[in-house]
Motif scaffolding. Sequence first.
Motif, short mmCIF file in Angstrom:
data_model
loop_
_atom_site.label_atom_id
_atom_site.label_comp_id
_atom_site.label_asym_id
_atom_site.label_seq_id
_atom_site.Cartn_x
_atom_site.Cartn_y
_atom_site.Cartn_z
N HIS A 80 0.86 -1.19 0.00
CA HIS A 80 0.00 0.00 0.00
C HIS A 80 0.89 1.24 0.00
O HIS A 80 1.91 1.27 0.69
CB HIS A 80 -0.91 -0.01 1.24
CG HIS A 80 -1.63 1.29 1.44
ND1 HIS A 80 -2.43 1.85 0.47
CD2 HIS A 80 -1.64 2.16 2.48
CE1 HIS A 80 -2.92 3.01 0.93
NE2 HIS A 80 -2.45 3.21 2.14
N HIS A 82 0.93 4.57 1.23
CA HIS A 82 0.15 5.30 2.22
C HIS A 82 0.10 6.80 1.92
O HIS A 82 1.13 7.46 1.83
CB HIS A 82 0.71 5.07 3.63
CG HIS A 82 -0.10 5.74 4.69
ND1 HIS A 82 -0.81 5.05 5.65
CD2 HIS A 82 -0.35 7.05 4.92
CE1 HIS A 82 -1.45 5.91 6.42
NE2 HIS A 82 -1.18 7.14 6.00
N TRP A 122 4.72 6.98 3.00
CA TRP A 122 5.42 5.72 3.26
C TRP A 122 4.72 4.60 2.51
O TRP A 122 3.63 4.82 1.96
CB TRP A 122 5.55 5.44 4.75
CG TRP A 122 4.31 5.34 5.60
CD1 TRP A 122 3.31 6.26 5.73
CD2 TRP A 122 3.96 4.26 6.46
NE1 TRP A 122 2.37 5.82 6.63
CE2 TRP A 122 2.74 4.60 7.10
CE3 TRP A 122 4.56 3.03 6.78
CZ2 TRP A 122 2.11 3.74 8.02
CZ3 TRP A 122 3.93 2.20 7.71
CH2 TRP A 122 2.73 2.57 8.32
N HIS A 124 3.80 0.30 2.73
CA HIS A 124 3.80 -0.83 3.67
C HIS A 124 2.87 -1.92 3.19
O HIS A 124 1.96 -1.67 2.41
CB HIS A 124 3.39 -0.36 5.08
CG HIS A 124 2.02 0.23 5.23
ND1 HIS A 124 0.88 -0.54 5.39
CD2 HIS A 124 1.59 1.51 5.25
CE1 HIS A 124 -0.18 0.25 5.53
NE2 HIS A 124 0.21 1.51 5.43
N HIS A 126 -0.18 -4.30 3.21
CA HIS A 126 -1.54 -4.15 3.74
C HIS A 126 -2.17 -5.53 3.93
O HIS A 126 -3.38 -5.65 4.13
CB HIS A 126 -2.39 -3.29 2.81
CG HIS A 126 -3.37 -2.41 3.50
ND1 HIS A 126 -4.55 -2.88 4.03
CD2 HIS A 126 -3.37 -1.08 3.76
CE1 HIS A 126 -5.23 -1.86 4.56
NE2 HIS A 126 -4.52 -0.76 4.42
N TYR A 415 -7.07 6.68 9.64
CA TYR A 415 -6.55 6.97 8.30
C TYR A 415 -7.63 6.67 7.27
O TYR A 415 -8.28 5.64 7.33
CB TYR A 415 -5.31 6.11 8.06
CG TYR A 415 -4.83 6.04 6.62
CD1 TYR A 415 -4.66 7.20 5.85
CD2 TYR A 415 -4.52 4.81 6.03
CE1 TYR A 415 -4.22 7.11 4.54
CE2 TYR A 415 -4.05 4.74 4.72
CZ TYR A 415 -3.91 5.88 3.98
OH TYR A 415 -3.46 5.81 2.69
N HIS A 417 -7.98 6.12 3.26
CA HIS A 417 -7.29 5.94 1.99
C HIS A 417 -7.87 6.90 0.94
O HIS A 417 -9.05 7.25 1.00
CB HIS A 417 -7.48 4.51 1.47
CG HIS A 417 -6.70 3.46 2.22
ND1 HIS A 417 -6.07 2.42 1.58
CD2 HIS A 417 -6.47 3.27 3.54
CE1 HIS A 417 -5.47 1.64 2.47
NE2 HIS A 417 -5.71 2.13 3.67
N ILE A 473 -10.75 2.43 2.16
CA ILE A 473 -11.01 1.95 3.51
C ILE A 473 -10.61 3.04 4.51
O ILE A 473 -9.63 3.77 4.32
CB ILE A 473 -10.29 0.60 3.77
CG1 ILE A 473 -10.62 0.05 5.15
CG2 ILE A 473 -8.80 0.69 3.54
CD1 ILE A 473 -10.16 -1.40 5.37
N HIS A 475 -9.75 3.35 8.49
CA HIS A 475 -9.49 2.41 9.58
C HIS A 475 -8.54 2.98 10.62
O HIS A 475 -7.81 3.93 10.35
CB HIS A 475 -8.92 1.09 9.04
CG HIS A 475 -7.59 1.20 8.34
ND1 HIS A 475 -6.39 1.13 9.00
CD2 HIS A 475 -7.28 1.36 7.02
CE1 HIS A 475 -5.40 1.23 8.13
NE2 HIS A 475 -5.91 1.40 6.91
N HIS A 477 -5.20 2.99 12.44
CA HIS A 477 -3.89 2.55 11.97
C HIS A 477 -3.09 1.84 13.05
O HIS A 477 -1.90 1.61 12.90
CB HIS A 477 -3.10 3.69 11.33
CG HIS A 477 -2.34 3.25 10.10
ND1 HIS A 477 -1.33 2.31 10.16
CD2 HIS A 477 -2.47 3.57 8.80
CE1 HIS A 477 -0.86 2.11 8.93
NE2 HIS A 477 -1.53 2.85 8.09
CU1 C2O Z 1 -1.24 2.97 5.99
CU2 C2O Z 1 -4.78 1.15 5.25
O1 C2O Z 1 -2.91 1.85 5.71
#
Ligand code: C2O
Length: 592
Positions: A80, A82, A122, A124, A126, A415, A417, A473, A475, A477
């Motif tokens: 993902h 971010h 960043w 990462h 998911h 967070y 998206h 989404i 959510h 974090h």
């Molecule tokens: Cu940084 Cu849904 O994540």
Amino acid sequence: MMLGLHWLVGFLVYTPIVIAVTHHYDWNVTWVSANPDGMYERPVIGINGQWPLPVLNFTLGDKVIAKVYNALGNESTSIHWHGFFQNGTTHMDGAPGITQCEIPPGSTFVYNFTVNQTGTYWYHSHAKGQYPDGLRQALVITSPKDPYAGRYDEEFVITLSEWYHDPMPALLKRFISVLNPTGAEPVPKSALMNDTQNLTVSVEPGKTYLFRLVNIAAFASQYFWIEDHPMKIVEVDGVWTEPAEADMIYITAAQRYSVLVTMKNNTSKNYAMVGSMDTDLFDTLPPTVNYNVTGWLVYNSESEKPSPSDTALFNPYDDFNLVPVDGEKLLGDPDYTVTLDLTMDNLGDGANYAFFNGITYVMPKVPTVYTALSTGADAANSTVYGYNTNAFVLKKGDIIDLVLNNDDTGKHPFYLHGHNYQVIARSDEDAGHYDPQNHTTFPAVPMRRDTVYVKPTGYFVIRFRADNPGIWIFHCHIEWHMDAGLAVVLVEAPLEMQKTLAIPQDHWDACDASHTPKEGNAAGNTRDHYDLSGENKSVPPLPAGVTARGIVALVFSCIAACLGLASIVWYGMAPITTSQPSTEETNETNSN
Ligand code: C2O
């Protein structure tokens, strides 16, 4: 003719030459071994045999083509990006179950998108619970037109994170379990700075540096400060802000801050730079936890590196006061309001889960983006996405308010998206629910970011325009809470997505390789989109009247009973010195 020439000259003089570059990555995601806190060597997830992962640097307008091969052997993965809006490319967002199928071991998946924003971000994994095992790193996007470009001498990326010694799958199993009915999160072993400890940054007197701070953790927020060096905040989560003086910053998991720091004019001393985990987040604080991490601004390599003094006041800058440089005004009144009440509770298996409006998120059988693409006009009805995805369908162009009421006593960083949002209200601790009839005046130019935290039993209200068709989404974090279901899905302009989105073949191949259905409603039903039988659901609730406290009592009485049984067995197996009763007891035990 004259006009034309004038235009041409103007064009040549004023247009900075920025050449968009395509970044091709060929990534093998593999297990490697590392020992970042110097206390324990363990397997971590690396890229092309390397860990820490590379910090990526892009320029506005660049293209990214990242070919990800999953060579882990035993876990699925995803990447993902971010904070990326992925406007027009929601299927490149990297969230399994939402915008793609997971990438199973032995499969390849290509992320292909254009970089349309600048700042500190960043990337990462998911895939469920995976990134704390190492698959996460900072990413920087610059443009010569950034408001602070040229206003500093050099820049440094500083990541903060916590570190566990046990691998995530094992920790998760213990976390979501009847043996952990209160939902106590695993407490990390150490704090890290740039995936190490005792980091040194060589600095020169009088220079001004931009420090890009990124919390790539999965749980702990950190207080960050540099002794005797005030910071000027100029960016939050990719949004440039008017400079704001801060002595200390509170950075939750997933948040970013850029700060300008001007060095002293003499080189007599070096200065500690400290990250300190917010231990309020931990249910217990084992004495072995190393919750501070120290690095140094090194003016003089001959001088000592002093320990930080013990005087931190933990009074960080309040990000609510930040003002974006672009001056984007408070958006107009909302067309649609999503209100989410957050609770934590037990389900019928005795484990602790997290809920929005009584629903804990469970990944659907069909990734939500594929449901949106394959259900025709029904894609505009939230029912087709399934009960446990908690999906909200948003209309294109609508202004959305998202009200989050925290009925839990913890802090949670949220967070969204695909967007950043205006933070228009945020309460103090214990304020209870937001009252739309009675609220503080919203800021005229609200702070904007992509991750903001809610205080214990307080609320926040965020506002954004639904101008990005896609599946996004929202959510917590804190990875533990995300995995316990603290998420909802926003389905933005699904009918428009159907007209514009084309899914590449390798994305479908990942679905086939992971045996994931790729069309129909959340249950994979392609004929009757409103028949969700067989959909993925959470475990049923506890029988009425059973409480977490009851479960704790139950668990402990079970443990007591087991101990009792064990002592009976032990007693039974002891050499028989007297006659009858012990034999009977032994028999009883054996029959259990
Ligand atoms: Cu940084 Cu849904 O994540």
